[in-house]
Design a protein around this motif. Sequence first.
Motif, PDB file in Angstrom:
ATOM      1  N   THR A   1     104.223  30.658  15.084  1.00  0.00           N
ATOM      2  CA  THR A   1     105.643  31.042  15.074  1.00  0.00           C
ATOM      3  C   THR A   1     105.976  31.734  16.749  1.00  0.00           C
ATOM      4  OG1 THR A   1     105.519  33.477  14.747  1.00  0.00           O
ATOM      5  CG2 THR A   1     105.996  31.939  12.941  1.00  0.00           C
ATOM      6  N   ARG A   2     107.160  31.766  17.331  1.00  0.00           N
ATOM      7  CA  ARG A   2     107.183  32.326  18.602  1.00  0.00           C
ATOM      8  C   ARG A   2     106.464  33.687  18.815  1.00  0.00           C
ATOM      9  NH1 ARG A   2     110.103  30.972  22.715  1.00  0.00           N
ATOM     10  NH2 ARG A   2     110.781  32.605  24.419  1.00  0.00           N
ATOM     11  N   ASN A   3     106.377  34.374  17.826  1.00  0.00           N
ATOM     12  CA  ASN A   3     105.738  35.871  17.845  1.00  0.00           C
ATOM     13  C   ASN A   3     104.209  35.645  17.840  1.00  0.00           C
ATOM     14  OD1 ASN A   3     108.399  37.097  18.096  1.00  0.00           O
ATOM     15  ND2 ASN A   3     108.592  37.365  16.092  1.00  0.00           N
ATOM     16  N   GLY A   4     103.704  34.410  17.423  1.00  0.00           N
ATOM     17  CA  GLY A   4     102.446  34.462  17.488  1.00  0.00           C
ATOM     18  C   GLY A   4     101.757  34.475  15.520  1.00  0.00           C
ATOM     19  N   ALA A   5     102.746  34.495  14.830  1.00  0.00           N
ATOM     20  CA  ALA A   5     102.103  34.408  13.365  1.00  0.00           C
ATOM     21  C   ALA A   5     101.684  32.961  13.192  1.00  0.00           C
ATOM     22  CB  ALA A   5     102.984  35.040  12.338  1.00  0.00           C
ATOM     23  N   THR A   6     100.429  33.061  12.501  1.00  0.00           N
ATOM     24  CA  THR A   6      99.859  31.700  12.241  1.00  0.00           C
ATOM     25  C   THR A   6      99.601  31.454  10.828  1.00  0.00           C
ATOM     26  OG1 THR A   6      97.474  32.744  12.537  1.00  0.00           O
ATOM     27  CG2 THR A   6      98.789  31.701  14.519  1.00  0.00           C
ATOM     28  N   GLU A   7      99.431  29.887  10.616  1.00  0.00           N
ATOM     29  CA  GLU A   7      99.319  29.628   9.196  1.00  0.00           C
ATOM     30  C   GLU A   7      98.296  28.505   9.313  1.00  0.00           C
ATOM     31  OE1 GLU A   7     102.607  28.669   7.041  1.00  0.00           O
ATOM     32  OE2 GLU A   7     101.538  27.892   5.276  1.00  0.00           O
ATOM     33  N   TYR A   8      97.340  28.369   8.454  1.00  0.00           N
ATOM     34  CA  TYR A   8      96.326  27.145   8.400  1.00  0.00           C
ATOM     35  C   TYR A   8      96.233  26.742   7.113  1.00  0.00           C
ATOM     36  CZ  TYR A   8      94.786  29.343  13.034  1.00  0.00           C
ATOM     37  OH  TYR A   8      94.837  29.750  14.257  1.00  0.00           O
ATOM     38  N   ALA A   9      96.129  25.304   7.216  1.00  0.00           N
ATOM     39  CA  ALA A   9      95.699  24.422   5.887  1.00  0.00           C
ATOM     40  C   ALA A   9      94.290  24.862   5.613  1.00  0.00           C
ATOM     41  CB  ALA A   9      95.835  22.952   6.076  1.00  0.00           C
ATOM     42  N   ALA A  10      93.897  24.887   4.335  1.00  0.00           N
ATOM     43  CA  ALA A  10      92.489  25.414   3.738  1.00  0.00           C
ATOM     44  C   ALA A  10      91.489  24.473   4.389  1.00  0.00           C
ATOM     45  CB  ALA A  10      92.475  25.158   2.433  1.00  0.00           C
ATOM     46  N   SER A  11      91.858  23.194   4.576  1.00  0.00           N
ATOM     47  CA  SER A  11      90.818  22.113   5.370  1.00  0.00           C
ATOM     48  C   SER A  11      90.364  22.438   6.517  1.00  0.00           C
ATOM     49  CB  SER A  11      91.417  20.868   5.286  1.00  0.00           C
ATOM     50  OG  SER A  11      92.512  20.893   6.083  1.00  0.00           O
ATOM     51  N   VAL A  12      91.070  23.363   7.170  1.00  0.00           N
ATOM     52  CA  VAL A  12      90.780  23.750   8.992  1.00  0.00           C
ATOM     53  C   VAL A  12      90.745  25.109   9.099  1.00  0.00           C
ATOM     54  CG1 VAL A  12      92.054  21.686   9.582  1.00  0.00           C
ATOM     55  CG2 VAL A  12      93.181  23.925   9.647  1.00  0.00           C
ATOM     56  N   LYS A  13      90.809  25.991   8.116  1.00  0.00           N
ATOM     57  CA  LYS A  13      91.042  27.397   8.370  1.00  0.00           C
ATOM     58  C   LYS A  13      89.515  27.825   8.584  1.00  0.00           C
ATOM     59  CE  LYS A  13      92.977  31.552   6.463  1.00  0.00           C
ATOM     60  NZ  LYS A  13      93.854  32.097   5.075  1.00  0.00           N
ATOM     61  N   GLY A  14      89.449  28.670   9.580  1.00  0.00           N
ATOM     62  CA  GLY A  14      88.129  29.158  10.009  1.00  0.00           C
ATOM     63  C   GLY A  14      87.375  28.390  11.099  1.00  0.00           C
ATOM     64  N   ARG A  15      87.987  27.047  11.156  1.00  0.00           N
ATOM     65  CA  ARG A  15      87.268  26.238  12.129  1.00  0.00           C
ATOM     66  C   ARG A  15      88.115  26.008  13.250  1.00  0.00           C
ATOM     67  NH1 ARG A  15      86.054  21.096  10.726  1.00  0.00           N
ATOM     68  NH2 ARG A  15      87.940  21.059   9.362  1.00  0.00           N
ATOM     69  N   PHE A  16      89.469  25.834  13.054  1.00  0.00           N
ATOM     70  CA  PHE A  16      90.701  25.496  14.013  1.00  0.00           C
ATOM     71  C   PHE A  16      91.466  27.119  14.469  1.00  0.00           C
ATOM     72  CE2 PHE A  16      91.465  20.491  12.925  1.00  0.00           C
ATOM     73  CZ  PHE A  16      90.062  20.365  13.219  1.00  0.00           C
ATOM     74  N   THR A  17      91.649  26.868  15.723  1.00  0.00           N
ATOM     75  CA  THR A  17      92.581  28.019  16.077  1.00  0.00           C
ATOM     76  C   THR A  17      93.844  27.492  16.829  1.00  0.00           C
ATOM     77  OG1 THR A  17      90.711  29.319  16.260  1.00  0.00           O
ATOM     78  CG2 THR A  17      92.574  30.239  17.619  1.00  0.00           C
ATOM     79  N   VAL A  18      95.100  27.879  16.529  1.00  0.00           N
ATOM     80  CA  VAL A  18      96.132  27.511  17.184  1.00  0.00           C
ATOM     81  C   VAL A  18      96.641  28.854  18.170  1.00  0.00           C
ATOM     82  CG1 VAL A  18      97.808  28.289  15.371  1.00  0.00           C
ATOM     83  CG2 VAL A  18      98.586  26.548  16.902  1.00  0.00           C
ATOM     84  N   SER A  19      97.066  28.167  19.447  1.00  0.00           N
ATOM     85  CA  SER A  19      97.537  29.301  20.150  1.00  0.00           C
ATOM     86  C   SER A  19      98.941  28.687  20.959  1.00  0.00           C
ATOM     87  CB  SER A  19      96.684  29.863  21.174  1.00  0.00           C
ATOM     88  OG  SER A  19      96.158  28.642  22.055  1.00  0.00           O
ATOM     89  N   ARG A  20      99.629  29.423  21.532  1.00  0.00           N
ATOM     90  CA  ARG A  20     100.713  28.977  22.282  1.00  0.00           C
ATOM     91  C   ARG A  20     101.135  29.868  23.490  1.00  0.00           C
ATOM     92  NH1 ARG A  20     106.165  29.086  18.518  1.00  0.00           N
ATOM     93  NH2 ARG A  20     107.302  28.980  20.469  1.00  0.00           N
ATOM     94  N   ASP A  21     101.738  29.230  24.650  1.00  0.00           N
ATOM     95  CA  ASP A  21     102.198  29.823  25.668  1.00  0.00           C
ATOM     96  C   ASP A  21     103.610  29.527  25.752  1.00  0.00           C
ATOM     97  OD1 ASP A  21     103.127  30.683  28.227  1.00  0.00           O
ATOM     98  OD2 ASP A  21     101.106  30.173  29.009  1.00  0.00           O
ATOM     99  N   ASN A  22     104.429  30.535  25.479  1.00  0.00           N
ATOM    100  CA  ASN A  22     106.029  30.671  25.336  1.00  0.00           C
ATOM    101  C   ASN A  22     106.449  30.326  26.830  1.00  0.00           C
ATOM    102  OD1 ASN A  22     106.114  30.953  22.604  1.00  0.00           O
ATOM    103  ND2 ASN A  22     106.227  33.093  22.790  1.00  0.00           N
ATOM    104  N   THR A  23     105.982  30.630  27.934  1.00  0.00           N
ATOM    105  CA  THR A  23     106.526  30.517  29.149  1.00  0.00           C
ATOM    106  C   THR A  23     106.238  29.106  29.471  1.00  0.00           C
ATOM    107  OG1 THR A  23     104.438  31.143  30.195  1.00  0.00           O
ATOM    108  CG2 THR A  23     105.678  33.090  29.927  1.00  0.00           C
ATOM    109  N   LYS A  24     105.386  28.401  29.072  1.00  0.00           N
ATOM    110  CA  LYS A  24     105.113  27.013  29.499  1.00  0.00           C
ATOM    111  C   LYS A  24     105.450  26.082  28.470  1.00  0.00           C
ATOM    112  CE  LYS A  24     101.165  28.202  32.250  1.00  0.00           C
ATOM    113  NZ  LYS A  24      99.562  28.137  32.264  1.00  0.00           N
ATOM    114  N   ASN A  25     105.918  26.488  27.174  1.00  0.00           N
ATOM    115  CA  ASN A  25     106.335  25.731  25.916  1.00  0.00           C
ATOM    116  C   ASN A  25     105.240  24.906  25.410  1.00  0.00           C
ATOM    117  OD1 ASN A  25     108.942  26.699  25.876  1.00  0.00           O
ATOM    118  ND2 ASN A  25     109.848  25.392  27.265  1.00  0.00           N
ATOM    119  N   THR A  26     104.034  25.429  25.549  1.00  0.00           N
ATOM    120  CA  THR A  26     102.980  24.622  25.101  1.00  0.00           C
ATOM    121  C   THR A  26     102.268  25.070  23.797  1.00  0.00           C
ATOM    122  OG1 THR A  26     101.601  26.033  26.565  1.00  0.00           O
ATOM    123  CG2 THR A  26     102.306  23.802  27.530  1.00  0.00           C
TER     124      THR A  26
END
Length: 120
Positions: free
Chosen positions: A51-76
């Motif tokens: 989410t815009r505030n940084g809350a995350t959710e992962y599928a069970a298949s990738v949890k613990g291995r993948f990490t998502v992040s975002r930069d709201n200033t760059k829309n990435t």
Amino acid sequence: VQLQASGGGLVQAGGSLRLSCAASGSIRSIAIMNWFRQVPGQQREFLTAITRNGATEYAASVKGRFTVSRDNTKNTIDLQMNSLRPEDTGVYYCNADILQYGARNSRYHWGQGTQVTVSS
């Protein structure tokens, strides 16, 4: 509005890759940003959301291995993928709920996809 994904490639099992996706155009705000994966002959699979505030959710298949992040200033949105497995092979798509300037409602947009191949 465009979403441009990058960073895919070929990696050995156990290795890492980092995907990036940049949104561009007439963007007022972006709510949820997601990553999906698609294997030929199968439906597109949800992997992770942030989410815009940084809350995350992962599928069970990738949890613990993948990490998502975002930069709201760059829309990435980025996806750090570690401990990759052959079953992680597929086309990775970014997706974002975008409110454009002048629009009343937001809508989801898809990136073009980037291929990730994990060899055993």
